[in-house]
Design an enzyme around this catalytic site. Structure first.
Site, PDB file in Angstrom:
ATOM      1  N   ASP A 134      12.706  82.426   7.398  1.00 56.93           N
ATOM      2  CA  ASP A 134      11.760  81.692   6.580  1.00 56.93           C
ATOM      3  C   ASP A 134      10.577  81.329   7.475  1.00 56.93           C
ATOM      4  OD1 ASP A 134      10.814  80.093   4.347  1.00 56.93           O
ATOM      5  OD2 ASP A 134      11.447  78.356   5.528  1.00 56.93           O
ATOM      6  N   ASP A 173       7.616  78.395   6.689  1.00 58.61           N
ATOM      7  CA  ASP A 173       7.307  76.965   6.717  1.00 58.61           C
ATOM      8  C   ASP A 173       8.576  76.140   6.914  1.00 58.61           C
ATOM      9  OD1 ASP A 173       4.490  77.252   6.125  1.00 58.61           O
ATOM     10  OD2 ASP A 173       5.090  77.774   4.087  1.00 58.61           O
ATOM     11  N   ASP A 229      15.424  76.725   6.658  1.00 58.14           N
ATOM     12  CA  ASP A 229      15.556  75.269   6.701  1.00 58.14           C
ATOM     13  C   ASP A 229      15.841  74.658   5.332  1.00 58.14           C
ATOM     14  OD1 ASP A 229      12.586  73.866   5.734  1.00 58.14           O
ATOM     15  OD2 ASP A 229      12.719  76.024   6.010  1.00 58.14           O
TER      16      ASP A 229
END
Length: 224
Positions: free
Chosen positions: A11, A13, A177
């Site tokens: 991922d 961001d 995250d």
């Protein structure tokens, strides 16, 4: 090199880059054009993870609760367009790589892993952000929110990577995250690492049951 995994997907961001300050600035700049209140950065954090349209929808829902102001469908589209404009102008003003990201990615690349980015971020912003931090060349594929018909938590991006590079899902490790990352990886049959420092709507990533939970990006090297 871990012989089980051949490709590692990441991922963006909240995983590679702490982009919250620039995203919050861009959201608030767009809201201000429509005389809507400025949202606190810690609140914008909880809106990140499902792409720009959802980010703006959440911002406008919050603004409506603050002011009672309801925008037309055309105005909602305009706010989204203005957000994209402001973010395009402020991709990396105050955004930063998380600790140990660049060094760890370089080590993984040297070990022979295929590296890819899978983000719901607008596709046109993905490569410029990675390039700003000098890491775009490390990735063999960069998928954004408009790259495919479906985005995370749908497993389609991970299936796409398997097909493109000729790997089975069990040969792919995903790192993220957010619960969207964990759900997508589990649905695709891929192992997944959950990072504790990102933007998971202020919910502990452990609640999504990733295969590993790390506090530091460099801990990836303990399993790879």
């Amino acid at each position: 090199m871990n012989t089980q995994f051949k490709l590692i997907g990441f991922d963006l961001d909240g995983t590679l880059v702490n982009s919250l300050p620039d995203l919050a600035l861009s959201v608030n700049s767009a809201l201000a054009e429509f005389n809507l209140p400025k949202a606190p950065e810690e609140l914008v954090l909880t809106w990140i993870g499902n792409g720009a349209p959802v980010l703006i929808a959440r911002a406008l829902d919050w603004a409506k609760k603050q002011t009672g102001k309801v925008l037309t469908e055309t105005e909602v589209k305009q706010v989204t367009e203005r957000f994209n404009f402001y973010y395009g102008e402020n991709l990396c003003n105050v955004s930063r790589l998380y600790p140990n990201v660049k060094e760890t990615l370089e080590t993984l690349k040297e070990k022979g892993y295929v590296l890819a980015v899978v983000t719901n971020k607008p596709t046109r912003h993905v490569q410029p952000v990675l390039a700003a931090f000098g890491i775009d060349h490390l990735f063999s594929e960069m998928l954004g929110g408009q790259s495919l018909p479906a985005i995370k938590p749908h497993p389609a991006p991970l299936y796409y990577l398997c097909g493109k590079f000729g790997f089975e899902p069990r040969q792919v490790l995903f790192v993220g995250d957010s619960k969207n990352d964990i759900i997508a990886a589990h649905a695709a049959g891929c192992a997944v690492v959950g990072l504790t420092y990102g933007y998971n709507y202020n919910i502990p990533i452990t609640e999504s049951n990733p295969d590993w939970v790390f506090d530091d990006f460099a801990q990836l090297l303990t399993i790879l």
